[in-house]
Design an enzyme around this catalytic site. Structure first.
Site, mmCIF file in Angstrom:
data_model
loop_
_atom_site.group_PDB
_atom_site.id
_atom_site.type_symbol
_atom_site.label_atom_id
_atom_site.label_comp_id
_atom_site.label_asym_id
_atom_site.label_seq_id
_atom_site.Cartn_x
_atom_site.Cartn_y
_atom_site.Cartn_z
ATOM 1 N N ARG A 26 1.040 -1.257 0.009
ATOM 2 C CA ARG A 26 0.047 0.017 -0.200
ATOM 3 C C ARG A 26 0.955 1.232 -0.006
ATOM 4 N NH1 ARG A 26 -5.806 -0.021 3.545
ATOM 5 N NH2 ARG A 26 -6.807 -1.390 1.926
ATOM 6 N N VAL A 27 2.083 1.179 0.540
ATOM 7 C CA VAL A 27 3.076 2.364 0.689
ATOM 8 C C VAL A 27 4.477 1.869 0.026
ATOM 9 C CG1 VAL A 27 4.314 3.901 1.958
ATOM 10 C CG2 VAL A 27 1.930 3.468 2.517
ATOM 11 N N LYS A 60 1.393 16.448 -14.523
ATOM 12 C CA LYS A 60 1.497 18.007 -13.935
ATOM 13 C C LYS A 60 2.789 18.639 -14.711
ATOM 14 C CE LYS A 60 1.889 21.148 -10.155
ATOM 15 N NZ LYS A 60 1.002 21.688 -9.122
ATOM 16 N N ARG A 88 -18.413 6.084 -39.220
ATOM 17 C CA ARG A 88 -18.169 6.665 -40.447
ATOM 18 C C ARG A 88 -18.349 8.189 -40.445
ATOM 19 N NH1 ARG A 88 -21.418 4.859 -45.489
ATOM 20 N NH2 ARG A 88 -20.261 6.463 -46.921
ATOM 21 N N HIS A 110 -36.053 6.546 -37.837
ATOM 22 C CA HIS A 110 -36.037 7.857 -37.320
ATOM 23 C C HIS A 110 -36.106 7.848 -35.634
ATOM 24 C CE1 HIS A 110 -34.548 9.920 -40.829
ATOM 25 N NE2 HIS A 110 -35.670 9.347 -41.695
ATOM 26 N N ASP A 123 -61.354 17.739 -28.100
ATOM 27 C CA ASP A 123 -61.147 17.538 -30.008
ATOM 28 C C ASP A 123 -60.589 16.302 -30.259
ATOM 29 O OD1 ASP A 123 -58.700 18.536 -28.753
ATOM 30 O OD2 ASP A 123 -58.741 20.118 -30.143
#
Lengths: 513, 513
Positions: free
Chosen positions: A66-67, A139, A217, A274, A467
């Site tokens: 880990r270290v 960096k 494409r 579509h 309607d």
């Protein structure tokens, strides 16, 4: 150019393949190599010179690895600004040498996540030292070269050859961009995993990530460049015949598969053009489903995408062969069926046997913002309420459910007419609901007039005025399903009662744009 | 619960406000504090005990702060698994103490990026030590608490109070998720910046990021939860009246603003419903534009979103006041106009004075994948080719251009009829091009029959057959603009020539889905 000589490198990689490429190149230019753990052993075994990192720092590896590299001697060596006199002096005082090249990949967190490892095990695959080395080098790209992907060894080797042991600023900056691409991606995977574990749906900081899969494409139109990215390494789709899929193919394929997913009934068929369904059927068998889906709008189906929720048989293949589809998606295809269809050069065949829907959110990108929302996966029959005097028959209810299931996938305003187990008219994408009714009706009259009697209709949102309902009654529908919730609901129910048709309110709107 | 006592903390923050909340809480529970640089000074000035990190590690800060915390004594203290005997022994042997709490935010990279700092300066804002501390603590959430946002001080303080100086596993895991959310976001910002600098459009690893801005009432439908995220802190939109914007409002607002952006003409007006334009005009003044845009389809405009590319005057406000719009967007509004419109409770007024389009890519999310593409910002008049015997007049050409500009923003298949500087019929979202022609024609006949003579038409893609062109001729259009490229182009040109109308090929398709 800003060439920078590579004198010292640190190498620590999970994926140890291809190391030879880079080691022989570094040897040629007398680069000193620092390494640790298994990478160190591998390099030594390959008979290259290498200093162990603990020897270099004077600090032994700890905590099961880990270290290892989190040491100022390493990071000052990477981060010092070479032309800064103060930095130079500080390094000299502490007897720290510059590190000019960092070759590091990361513990395979995503790969292990996809193997369904348990939380506790997964955590060990969260790399801490690796991203720090990569980020520090990235960096400081003005002075340092970072290689964060074993696929870039070849490029580095070429650069060193070309620049005689140095790298150019351009090269270093490019590698820096790649490095930050990797660390961002890596942490996005971890972040999304943790949010999922904790059921955090809308975190304060949200990232999305994808791995480039291939260049298309072009995009929606030929002047738009486009690439496909995978969020997870499992599309579940396999191309078994034909040319590369286009942007619009992908859009239509997923639209069609979403319809089938909602229907959730073997042998169903959905035809899409579509990104709008133009024919859907859940017949007794695949042939019936195909014929009924196709007859709904054979004109629009031309050149469309068809999805079949079963394995294509020879019999169906003979039918499909008569029509020009751009894409056929199915849960596999029989050998004799494939023989028939693979003769068509312009046809693309997709096996969706392993496809399943597992995303839970949709994202709409709007200039400098995006909207995240839960996908619309509500079942439509949760809160059915019959609001008319006439009650729909069981057969009508089934047709109404089907109509609403299709409606969910038609762009708003959406009106869908069905009869029995098939769509017979779909009105999509209109700013006026009345117009969508007219379009759906027009399709039905044109292509399947014999199916209008006894048909039913679904609307993706409530009717603002009577309607459109009157229009549907005029066509001859025998029942209507809709969310309800308009201030004119009472008037609308009256109209339905007067005409002697049945109406169901679902309480759930299904807009789609 | 898995409570873990906090005995030692490391604090290193860019934003030093609110430190008091947390310091008094830590003091109460006798937590030892390690800190560095300006944070150390600030804490000392506030009269709290604090050990300087260089004293703690025995290694002095280097390279102007580039190397402070990257030390094994710090990271072993964070990363050790407390119940692991081997880890314990290693720490003891090296005389390293556990660190139980990490309070770290990051250098404000994004804030400085948005201030348009130069590359060289910006790089100094890429934090290396901070993300490493945060990631180490977040990885080890089983034992360690990480606070990566000063807004969580209060929550931590409450947790410590409730747990008597400890934290629960739940709390630690939640804070860990936030921490990885931050580091992913942070590197995504850096990665996208570098890719932009290097003009890398489609990187191998792509991340997208957003900051949560607000919860919306709901998504596209009431049963879908939804939140707004900002990619950059500049939407350029300011609400000046009315209730919160809905998901569908946002969608329509951006659709309308995209139309205005394409038109690029002061005083233009676009009305949108269900993300489709239903009336567009570039008149001589805002009143003319409004009237002509509205008359195109007054039925669909009802409850729609209207965008005006100028400042709303009192005269226009009086006109707008007669109609029910859900949202009015304009480049500001005169005081007397606002007085009129703000009386409407259901109306939302948006000032778009500072809005500008600056995203270059669209993203379509499809289950486990996404498609990235360049946005469709091609100008339509780059490669005009007149293909008929009859040449269009200048006035016709202008109307044709306008029709194609609108067409770009109408969902496919799209047909747009214009006369002079206004749309008179829009056919959208149909799987069949012929149907879109019929819809556009139907609108024109219904609402503006007097404008049909001399009108022109645009199609977003080529005509596969002559039928749709014949339909347009039948209506009475005098010219047609379309990409061309069909195998039936010759037949189609013949039809146009026979009818004595003009036709332009643009070579550029404009599908939109």
């Amino acid at each position: 150019m800003n060439l920078k000589k590579i004198k010292r490198a640190i190498i620590s990689v999970s994926d140890k393949s291809n190391l030879k490429i880079i080691l022989s190149s570094l040897k040629k230019f007398n680069v000193e190599i620092i390494s640790s753990g298994k990478t160190y052993k591998k390099i030594k075994n390959m008979n290259y010179k290498c200093i162990e990192i603990s020897k270099y720092t004077g600090f032994s590896e700890m905590l099961d690895g880990r270290v290892k590299t989190l040491h100022p001697k390493i990071h000052a060596g990477i981060l010092s600004i070479r032309k800064n006199k103060k930095h130079k002096k500080e390094l000299r005082n502490k007897n720290i040498g510059n590190i000019d090249l960092v070759i590091v990949d990361l513990y395979p967190f995503k790969e292990n996540l996809e193997k369904n490892k348990k939380s506790k095990k997964l955590i060990e695959f969260i790399d801490i030292g690796g991203p720090t080395l990569i980020r520090a080098a990235a960096k400081n790209y003005n002075d340092v070269t970072v290689i964060s992907n074993i696929n870039d060894y070849f490029q580095l080797s070429n650069e060193l050859k070309k620049r005689k042991g140095s790298t150019s600023l351009n090269f270093r900056k490019l590698m820096s961009a790649k490095a930050f691409g990797l660390t961002a991606y890596y942490d996005s995977v971890i972040s999304n995993w943790l949010n999922k574990e904790l059921n955090i749906k809308f975190p304060e900081k949200k990232t999305l990530h994808g791995k480039l899969i291939k260049k298309l494409r072009y995009g929606e139109n030929p002047h738009q460049k486009s690439y496909l990215y995978d969020v997870e390494d499992k599309s579940g789709l396999k191309k078994i015949h034909g040319e590369d899929l286009s942007y619009n193919n992908y859009n239509d394929i997923y639209s069609a598969l979403l319809v089938l997913d909602t229907l959730n009934k073997t042998d169903s068929v959905a035809i899409v053009k579509h990104a709008n369904p133009c024919g859907v059927s859940t017949g007794k068998n695949q042939i019936e489903s195909f014929k009924n889906a196709f007859r709904c709008d054979p004109l629009s189906a031309f050149g469309g995408v068809i999805a079949i929720d079963s394995m294509v048989t020879k019999k169906l293949a003979l039918e499909l062969n008569k029509i020009f589809f751009e894409v056929i998606i199915s849960r596999g295809i029989k050998k004799d069926a494939l023989k028939i269809l693979e003769k068509k050069k312009k046809l693309k065949l997709i096996d969706s046997s392993k496809f399943e829907i597992n995303n839970k959110y949709g994202y709409l990108f709007l200039n400098n913002s995006f909207l995240q929302q839960e996908i619309d996966n509500m079942e439509t029959d949760k809160k059915f309420k019959i609001v008319t005097k006439i009650k729909p028959s069981i057969s009508q209810i089934n047709s109404l459910k089907l109509a609403m299931q299709i409606c969910k996938h038609v762009k708003s305003n959406a009106i869908v007419l069905t009869n029995k187990n098939s769509s017979i008219g779909i009105g999509s994408g209109q700013p006026s609901r009345l117009d969508s009714c007219k379009i759906a009706a027009d399709k039905a009259f044109r292509f399947v007039p014999e199916e209008i009697e006894g048909s039913v209709a679904a609307s993706d949102a409530f009717f603002p005025f009577p309607d459109a309902v009157e229009e549907l009654i005029k066509i001859g529908v025998s029942a209507i399903i809709q969310p309800g919730g308009s201030i004119n609901d009472k008037k609308i129910i009256d109209v339905a009662n007067k005409a002697g048709i049945a109406m169901i309110f679902t309480g759930a709107r299904h807009f789609k744009h």
